[in-house]
Design a protein around this motif. Structure first.
Motif, short mmCIF file in Angstrom:
data_model
loop_
_atom_site.label_atom_id
_atom_site.label_comp_id
_atom_site.label_asym_id
_atom_site.label_seq_id
_atom_site.Cartn_x
_atom_site.Cartn_y
_atom_site.Cartn_z
N GLU A 1 -13.89 -16.62 -6.68
CA GLU A 1 -15.09 -16.01 -7.27
C GLU A 1 -14.83 -14.54 -7.57
N VAL A 2 -15.60 -14.00 -8.48
CA VAL A 2 -15.58 -12.58 -8.77
C VAL A 2 -16.32 -11.86 -7.64
N TYR B 1 -15.19 -7.88 -17.74
CA TYR B 1 -16.37 -7.34 -18.40
C TYR B 1 -17.28 -6.64 -17.38
N TYR C 1 -21.32 -5.83 -17.46
CA TYR C 1 -22.59 -6.01 -18.14
C TYR C 1 -23.68 -5.27 -17.38
N GLN D 1 -27.85 -5.55 -16.80
CA GLN D 1 -29.01 -6.42 -17.01
C GLN D 1 -30.26 -5.71 -16.50
N GLY E 1 -31.58 -10.18 -20.89
CA GLY E 1 -30.29 -10.79 -20.64
C GLY E 1 -29.20 -9.76 -20.43
N PRO E 2 -28.04 -10.18 -19.96
CA PRO E 2 -26.94 -9.24 -19.76
C PRO E 2 -26.49 -8.62 -21.09
N SER F 1 -12.84 -13.62 -17.40
CA SER F 1 -12.54 -14.85 -18.14
C SER F 1 -11.08 -15.21 -17.98
N ARG G 1 -14.74 -19.70 -20.88
CA ARG G 1 -15.95 -19.50 -20.10
C ARG G 1 -15.91 -18.06 -19.57
N ILE G 2 -16.99 -17.62 -18.96
CA ILE G 2 -17.06 -16.30 -18.33
C ILE G 2 -17.64 -16.51 -16.94
N ASP G 3 -16.98 -15.99 -15.93
CA ASP G 3 -17.39 -16.15 -14.54
C ASP G 3 -17.97 -14.83 -14.03
N PHE G 4 -19.16 -14.90 -13.47
CA PHE G 4 -19.86 -13.70 -13.04
C PHE G 4 -19.73 -13.44 -11.55
N GLY G 5 -19.77 -12.16 -11.21
CA GLY G 5 -19.92 -11.75 -9.83
C GLY G 5 -21.39 -11.75 -9.44
N PRO G 6 -21.68 -11.41 -8.19
CA PRO G 6 -23.07 -11.43 -7.72
C PRO G 6 -23.91 -10.27 -8.23
N TYR H 1 -26.00 -20.86 -19.53
CA TYR H 1 -25.76 -20.40 -18.17
C TYR H 1 -27.06 -20.53 -17.39
N GLY I 1 -28.78 -14.34 -24.51
CA GLY I 1 -30.20 -14.24 -24.80
C GLY I 1 -30.92 -13.61 -23.62
#
Lengths: 113, 107
Positions: free
Chosen positions: A3-4, A33, A35, A37, A42-43, A95, A101-106, B36, B98
């Motif tokens: 995980e990130v 990346y 981001y 939010q 959205g991000p 990624s 796909r893109i995997d996010f951290g918490p 997502y 979005g």
């Protein structure tokens, strides 16, 4: 499953102070990346790295924000000085090659007082 | 310009009812579309990709290039489906998201 990782998870600071967020992407993910939010939205991309190089920072407020990924692995996002409007969730993501796909951290939730 | 639009901020349905979360996009090339999901107190995670043509947790999404839409559907909603859902577009090497739809499935 890998995980990130991000730290800290929460940060409260006063305006005009400096803050820094850290991100460790999934091993082997060359694309990283940051981001932002804002609540109810959205991000939005702040900066994108390919290995150690910035490929997009067009939405990064460069007068106060900086990001680096010196060795092409982990990354740091800094804000100096912080402003009230910077209160938001800061998400790091990565990624794998091919970016299918893109995997996010918490995320790091920042509150500027 | 690239844009992903989710017109509904909140969608409430009863358990067992069909669900459709709307997503429209604008992109000049051939995008890749994703959904997502973010469950309470969890990180954003991939639900499905249009390229895979898969069904995940009973959800499906069909890319309609004519209507530039990628709506997410499930025939029978479950309470555990309650979450925030984000539609995303990959254009070039960038991902655009979005604003999200909160799905609330009532018992």
């Amino acid at each position: 499953e890998a995980e990130v990782a991000q730290s800290p998870r929460y940060k409260i600071t006063e305006k005009s102070q400096a803050v820094a967020f850290w991100c460790d992407p999934i091993s082997g993910h060359a694309t990283l990346y940051w981001y932002r939010q804002i609540l109810g939205q959205g991000p939005e991309l702040l900066v994108q790295f390919q290995d150690e190089s910035v490929v997009d920072d067009s939405q990064l407020p460069k007068d106060r924000f900086s990001a680096e990924r010196l060795k092409g692995v982990d990354s740091t996002l800094k804000i100096q000085p912080a402003e009230l409007g910077d209160s938001a969730m800061y998400l790091c993501a990565s990624s794998p090659p091919g970016q299918h796909r893109i995997d996010f951290g918490p995320g790091t939730r920042l509150l500027v007082l | 310009a690239q844009r992903v639009t989710q017109p509904e901020k909140l969608l409430s349905v009863f358990k067992g009812a069909p669900v459709e979360l709307k997503c429209n996009y604008s992109y000049s090339g051939s995008p890749e579309l994703f959904w997502y999901v973010q469950y309470s107190r969890q990180r954003l995670q991939l639900l499905l990709r249009h390229i895979s043509r898969e069904s995940i947790k009973g959800f499906t999404a069909d890319l309609n290039k004519g209507e530039t839409s990628f709506h997410l559907k499930k025939p029978f909603a479950q309470e555990e489906d309650s979450a925030m859902y984000y539609c995303a577009l990959k254009g070039g090497n960038k991902f655009y998201f979005g604003s999200g739809t909160k799905l609330n499935v009532k018992p």
